[in-house]
Scaffold this active site. Structure first.
Site, short mmCIF file in Angstrom:
data_model
loop_
_atom_site.label_atom_id
_atom_site.label_comp_id
_atom_site.label_asym_id
_atom_site.label_seq_id
_atom_site.Cartn_x
_atom_site.Cartn_y
_atom_site.Cartn_z
N HIS A 168 35.79 24.98 43.61
CA HIS A 168 36.42 26.15 43.71
C HIS A 168 37.11 26.56 42.24
O HIS A 168 37.89 27.30 42.39
CB HIS A 168 37.51 26.77 44.96
CG HIS A 168 36.47 26.70 46.12
ND1 HIS A 168 35.24 27.10 46.13
CD2 HIS A 168 36.88 26.23 47.45
CE1 HIS A 168 34.74 27.06 47.57
NE2 HIS A 168 35.79 26.59 48.00
N VAL A 188 40.90 26.29 48.71
CA VAL A 188 40.73 24.86 48.49
C VAL A 188 41.04 23.77 49.39
O VAL A 188 42.45 23.84 49.79
CB VAL A 188 41.29 24.78 47.06
CG1 VAL A 188 41.04 23.12 46.54
CG2 VAL A 188 40.88 25.34 45.89
N HIS A 189 40.20 22.83 50.25
CA HIS A 189 40.60 22.13 51.09
C HIS A 189 41.48 21.06 50.53
O HIS A 189 40.93 19.87 51.15
CB HIS A 189 39.48 21.82 52.12
CG HIS A 189 38.90 22.98 52.55
ND1 HIS A 189 37.74 23.09 53.54
CD2 HIS A 189 39.24 24.26 52.58
CE1 HIS A 189 37.40 24.21 53.84
NE2 HIS A 189 38.26 24.75 53.38
N ASP A 200 39.83 32.51 55.87
CA ASP A 200 38.66 31.50 56.39
C ASP A 200 38.84 31.23 57.72
O ASP A 200 39.69 30.28 57.94
CB ASP A 200 38.39 30.23 55.38
CG ASP A 200 37.56 30.71 54.24
OD1 ASP A 200 36.97 31.86 54.01
OD2 ASP A 200 37.36 29.85 53.38
N TYR A 210 34.42 29.89 60.18
CA TYR A 210 33.18 29.26 59.59
C TYR A 210 31.92 29.15 60.53
O TYR A 210 31.17 28.55 60.50
CB TYR A 210 33.48 27.86 59.30
CG TYR A 210 34.67 27.60 58.27
CD1 TYR A 210 35.72 27.73 58.66
CD2 TYR A 210 34.28 27.18 56.90
CE1 TYR A 210 36.87 27.74 57.58
CE2 TYR A 210 35.08 26.95 56.09
CZ TYR A 210 36.69 27.10 56.27
OH TYR A 210 37.66 26.99 55.39
FE LIG Z 1 37.34 29.78 51.25
#
Ligand SMILES: [Fe+2]
Ligand SMILES: *[C@@H]1O[C@H](CO)[C@@H](O)[C@H](O)[C@H]1NC(C)=O
Ligand SMILES: *[C@@H]1O[C@H](CO)[C@@H](O)[C@H](O)[C@H]1NC(C)=O
Ligand SMILES: *[C@@H]1O[C@H](CO)[C@@H](O)[C@H](O)[C@H]1NC(C)=O
Ligand SMILES: *[C@@H]1O[C@H](CO)[C@@H](O)[C@H](O)[C@H]1NC(C)=O
Length: 419
Positions: A330, A358-359, A198, A201
């Site tokens: 997620h 996963v943030h 990622d 974005y």
């Molecule tokens: Fe992602």
């Protein structure tokens, strides 16, 4: 990857250990006073300093490097020119040697995505570098030349300490900039970044979606032009957009970011392995087919027996979607890959797995859930101990001080050394 799994506690310490693990189970444990923002980060505006275009006619921009072979003696240098193709040569020389400067030639690619035409994307591999050496390199020969440098890793071997940075889900908000700054300022000095997927974005910006890939490339140049980032593909790299006629997954990503996949006999840039210092690093692709009989599955099965723990005692796997995640977001997206691959991770004693997606920062001790077979009821992951022998002499030297400081990003430092 717990530090303590391999140690046996003296009897009197055991109740204390149980007490703490109970506290941990009941409350999740508090390891930081930081509380994540509920709101998403604010995107850095297009006129931000970190996005500025280097001045000069056809100046190379978005310069980035990654490992270019299996063993760390090659570097892939990539950059983009906007006005004309320009030279795809890289001039380079080592800091100490009096030898004359060398030139490496590379390749040029461009792509279209909906109504956007990319700049001229250059990828040039510098081969046969010396280990443990500082090299200077120049791109943009003929017009605006820009100079950078990198340091090659030490020769692969058992007792070779090394420090990896860990960054994932970076994006381009003000928090992304803080995360990158924290990584850069970390006194442990990460030497190579394991990027767990990622990147930009970009698709979150419907009106300047393609522009935002370029801004991201300029934003991270200040780190990735000077030390390799090892790329892992995330869901934000898929860019599958049939509604605008874009049906080739990973098109922008695969044109912009090269990996040395052929060196590990992979047939795809999205899964591959490298060796660096004392680590064998396997990169897996969460969004490419991985089930039985697929190319990734076949490659992975053949790759694992090649790991030589006498040469590279550390076996690190990076991927995007985590297999273990207690967060609601997620949740269980990594489960099918876990079911396919976890028995191999156990058999081949993977030391540590890093994932992004996963943030929210989470880590577990060494666990597996391979006993579970749908009907046997053994559905709680079990702790696993570190095997005996040489593996007991390894120790993480880690600093997670920069983790989870901001809302969209994850970053940390992993040091490996023999003790
Ligand atoms: Fe992602
Ligand atoms: C990003 O961080 C760098 C280094 O800390 C700083 O110089 C720069 O001004 C920051 N830019 C933005 C837009 O936050
Ligand atoms: C591409 O299409 C978008 C959306 O229709 C539009 O806003 C943008 O100006 C177009 N860009 C170019 C380069 O034509
Ligand atoms: C850019 O470099 C090319 C190749 O060296 C040269 O032909 C051209 O005149 C240069 N353009 C400018 C504006 O310097
Ligand atoms: C593993 O690496 C060691 C150290 O480099 C080497 O001596 C040995 O031959 C290698 N084993 C295999 C099976 O390649």
């Amino acid at each position: 990857m717990s530090l303590f799994q391999g140690l046996s506690f003296p009897g009197f310490l055991l109740p204390l250990a149980l007490f703490f693990s109970c506290v941990f189970l009941c409350h999740g444990g508090t390891t930081s006073i930081f509380v994540r923002n509920v709101q998403k980060g604010t995107t850095m505006s297009l006129d931000s300093d970190v996005f500025s275009v280097p001045s000069g006619y056809n100046a190379p921009q978005q310069v980035h490097i990654t490992q270019g072979d299996l063993v760390g003696k090659a570097v892939i240098v990539s950059w983009i020119t906007e006005d004309e193709p320009g030279s795809n040569a890289v001039r380079y020389w080592s800091e100490n040697s009096k030898q004359k400067k060398k030139i490496a030639k590379g390749e040029l690619v461009t792509y279209r995505f909906f109504n956007y035409s990319s700049g001229f994307i250059h990828h040039t591999t510098l081969n046969n570098l010396e280990y443990n050496t500082k090299y200077y390199y120049e791109v943009g020969l003929g017009n605006t030349t820009r100079q950078f440098w990198f340091i090659t890793p030490p020769e692969i071997g058992l007792d070779v300490p090394y420090t990896f940075g860990l960054i994932g889900d970076l994006g381009q908000s003000y928090d992304s900039n803080k995360t990158l700054s924290h990584y850069e300022m970390n006194p442990k000095n990460g030497q190579t970044v394991l990027f767990v997927g990622d990147l930009s974005y970009a698709e979150n910006f419907p009106y300047d979606v393609n522009l935002r890939r370029d801004t991201w490339g300029r934003f991270v140049e200040r780190s990735v032009a000077y030390q390799p980032w090892i790329w892992t593909v995330g869901n934000h790299e898929i860019d599958f957009a049939p509604e605008i006629g874009e049906t080739e997954p990973f098109k922008p990503y695969s044109n912009r970011y090269y990996t040395p996949y052929k060196a590990s006999q992979s047939t795809s840039p999205f899964w591959y392995s490298i060796k660096r210092a004392s680590a064998h690093i396997i990169v897996l692709a969460s969004y490419s087919a991985y089930g039985k009989y697929t190319p990734q599955n076949q490659w992975f099965e053949q790759e694992l027996p090649k790991v030589n723990r006498t040469e590279t005692p550390w076996l690190i796997v990076v991927m995007h979607a985590p297999w273990y995640n207690s967060y609601n977001y997620h949740y269980m997206e990594g489960e099918t890959m876990r079911v396919m691959y976890e028995p191999w991770f156990v058999e081949y004693k993977v030391d540590v797995v890093f994932a992004g997606h996963v943030h929210a920062y989470e880590r577990t001790g060494r666990v597996s859930n391979i006993a579970y077979n749908v009907v046997n009821g053994i559905c709680t992951p079990v702790k696993r101990s570190i095997s005996s022998g040489i593996h007991n002499h390894r120790r993480w030297r880690e600093s997670w001080g920069v983790s989870n400081q901001h809302d969209r990003t994850t970053a940390g430092i992993l040091g490996i050394q023999r003790v």
